[in-house]
Design a protein around this motif. Structure first.
Motif: not given
Lengths: 376, 213
Positions: A116-121
């Motif tokens: 999720r973090i990677a996607s939002h980044l």
């Protein structure tokens, strides 16, 4: 289709015309085409064209065995692969009445939140590009690269992992995982903070996104918006809280909500979600038990009983749903995906009405679509 | 007055304040970036892959006999999501001579690497430790059909992988692990008292089995 004819405006000044955007336009996040009907700088109407990336995933699923379908789910939302694998595995597990080993659930949650973090980044980077800023992309991709390096160490692939299995995981985490993630988390927290600081309260970014693409909560629900797009309108709805799956009910986290439902609020919600995901990962690492991670099924062929099941989960882009019909064979009879990007994209026509042409890219970017999921 | 999230700032102060702040942030990041570059000079300096990295599949070589591990049982071909492989088996001449325990041996094996999606399912289902996901990933060719690799080429890639990583067959590894665990338990049991985590986890697994049946 919008009628193809240009007329001269009564005042003799501006001309209404059709403007084609995409499918090769770099700001359409893939192969998405919009036909804009514009009057000067104002958008009168828009006709979205999807299907350029249609691979017939749902139909291919009907011809593949249950364990092979995981590879197809990797390729739906190709920015958040683990989250997709999770929802499919949960659907089959629910149909079979399987319980997943405790440790496997925690590993799944950790990987999903990292994803999720990677996607939002990636989102932070691309919204920066859409609004005209180059720098945030560089910082955001640096953070995303670190997460992907961890994914490679865990699953063997940076994006198409094929790591979750029905009833568990492919194999246990590598021995040095604890050390790797302890090294990663502070760096990642720094990266998130930096990409947040560099863009969120930037003067130009705010004037590009505040009060642009406004949608009310009622309308958002009517359009079927989910995820950050709905929460940006101030409606607190997160599947992880509303209907906790996996082990999400054991973690303490907040659901960030916006105020006005404009592009900036959608951005702000996503940035805050990254901090919450970090919080969840830290808790999960503390609580993670030892034990087996592989399925109790072993290597038996997966043959769920006849029946149907619907499972939903919170993806980075919103609520993903999997509707699975089984007839007791080794292949599903029908598999339908409710992709969050596709439903979020349905509000585009409403959001772009009477907006400026220059804002169309920002509005599309703030919906954060992934075409692999829209077209399937 | 512009409302930004939960922040309200006087209109005239906001732009000046923010421009200065933005400049500071960018400058700080630039200075920080100068100290330690993050860019990898990829084609010039090859990036090392992780031990679990899944490159293109390759076949392994049994040095003891010597012959390939693969018996051509076709289980990987049946389980491949993209049908990228094909194989035939033959009677093993080495078995007739008594040097090998394999009744059948691989005769022809071809993988179309253009179709392969690097999922690793073939490795997982293989019963003979015959196929591995190698660390090979730079294999682009100029012909559309140029990525069809046959048995000798696959064995060569597999050999490279085996030598580079010191590969031990997974079944041997599993057996070693199990033996070690058994030995540890046998050593612990007379001392008694301590309930290990493995024992605690066992009832859950048994429950699963009952449910799935």
């Amino acid at each position: 289709m919008v009628e193809v004819s240009s007329t001269i405006h009564p005042d003799g000044q501006s001309v209404e015309l059709l403007l084609n955007m995409g499918p090769q336009h770099p700001s359409t996040h893939g192969v998405f085409r919009m036909v804009l009907w514009i009057d000067g700088e104002k958008i009168l109407g828009v006709e979205p064209h999807i299907g350029y990336l249609h691979r017939g995933s749902e139909k291919i699923c009907e011809g593949e065995q249950y364990h092979q379908i995981i590879t197809l789910f990797d390729r739906l939302d190709y920015v958040a692969n683990f989250n997709n694998e999770l929802v499919y595995c949960q659907a089959v597990e629910k149909l079979m009445g399987l319980t997943v080993p405790e440790r496997a659930e925690y590993v799944r949650v950790i990987l999903c939140e990292l994803n999720r973090i990677a996607s939002h980044l990636l989102y932070v980077g691309t919204i920066g590009l859409d609004a005209g800023a180059m720098t945030p992309t560089m910082f955001a991709f640096r953070g995303r690269e670190r997460v992907q390096a961890l994914f490679e160490a865990v699953s063997g692939a940076r994006m198409m992992h094929n790591y979750f299995r029905i009833g568990g995981l492919k194999e246990d985490l590598p021995d040095n995982f604890e050390q790797m993630i302890r090294e990663l988390l502070p760096l990642l927290a720094e990266d998130i903070e930096e990409s947040d600081k560099i863009i969120t309260f930037n003067e130009i970014f705010i004037s590009r996104t505040k009060d642009v693409g406004v949608i009310s909560a009622e309308e958002a629900i009517d359009y079927g918006l989910t995820g950050p797009c709905l929460r940006g309108c101030g409606y607190e709805y997160d599947v992880r809280k509303a209907e906790p799956y996996s082990v999400y009910d054991r973690f303490d986290f907040e659901v960030p909500v916006g105020l006005d439902g404009d592009c900036w609020d959608r951005h702000w919600v996503r940035v805050q979600e990254m901090y919450q995901s970090m919080h969840i990962i830290e808790q999960a690492l503390e609580q993670m038990p030892e034990g087996p991670v592989t399925s109790s099924l072993g290597r038996r062929l997966i043959r769920p009983p006849a029946g149907e099941v619907y499972v939903r989960a919170e993806n980075p882009r919103g609520e993903i749903g999997v509707y699975l019909v089984s007839q007791g064979t080794d292949k599903p009879y029908r598999l339908k995906v409710r992709p969050p990007s596709f439903c979020n994209l349905s509000a585009l026509k409403r959001l772009l009405k009477d907006a400026w042409v220059a804002d169309s890219v920002v509005i599309l970017g703030s919906l954060d679509i992934v075409l692999g999921e829209v077209d399937r | 007055m512009p409302s930004v999230g939960r922040l309200i700032v006087p209109e005239e102060v906001w732009p000046v304040l923010n421009s200065v702040k933005g400049l500071m942030i960018t400058l700080a990041s630039t200075v920080k970036g100068l100290r330690k570059p993050i860019t990898q000079q990829y084609p010039t300096v090859p990036t090392p892959v992780k031990p679990r990295f899944m490159g293109f599949p390759a076949l392994t070589w049994d040095d003891k006999v010597p012959e390939p591990f693969c018996t051509g049982c076709m289980v990987c071909i049946r389980n491949c999501p993209t049908q990228c492989m094909s194989a035939t088996m033959k009677d093993n001449p080495a078995q007739a001579e008594g040097t090998s325990s394999r009744r059948k041996i691989i005769d022809f094996f071809e993988i179309n690497l253009n179709r392969c999606i690097l999922c690793g399912i073939c490795v997982e289902v293989c019963n003979f430790d015959a196929i591995v996901m190698s660390h090979e990933h730079e294999m682009s060719t100029y012909q559309r059909n140029g990525d069809r690799v046959d048995l000798p080429a696959l064995l060569q890639v597999g050999r490279k992988y085996q030598e580079k990583t010191g590969w031990i067959p997974p079944t041997v590894l599993a057996k070693q692990k199990k033996d070690a665990e058994d030995a540890a338990q046998a050593g612990q049991e007379p001392a008694g008292a301590v309930v290990t985590e493995a024992v605690v986890a066992e009832p859950a697994v048994a429950e699963d089995k009952a449910e799935s049946d």
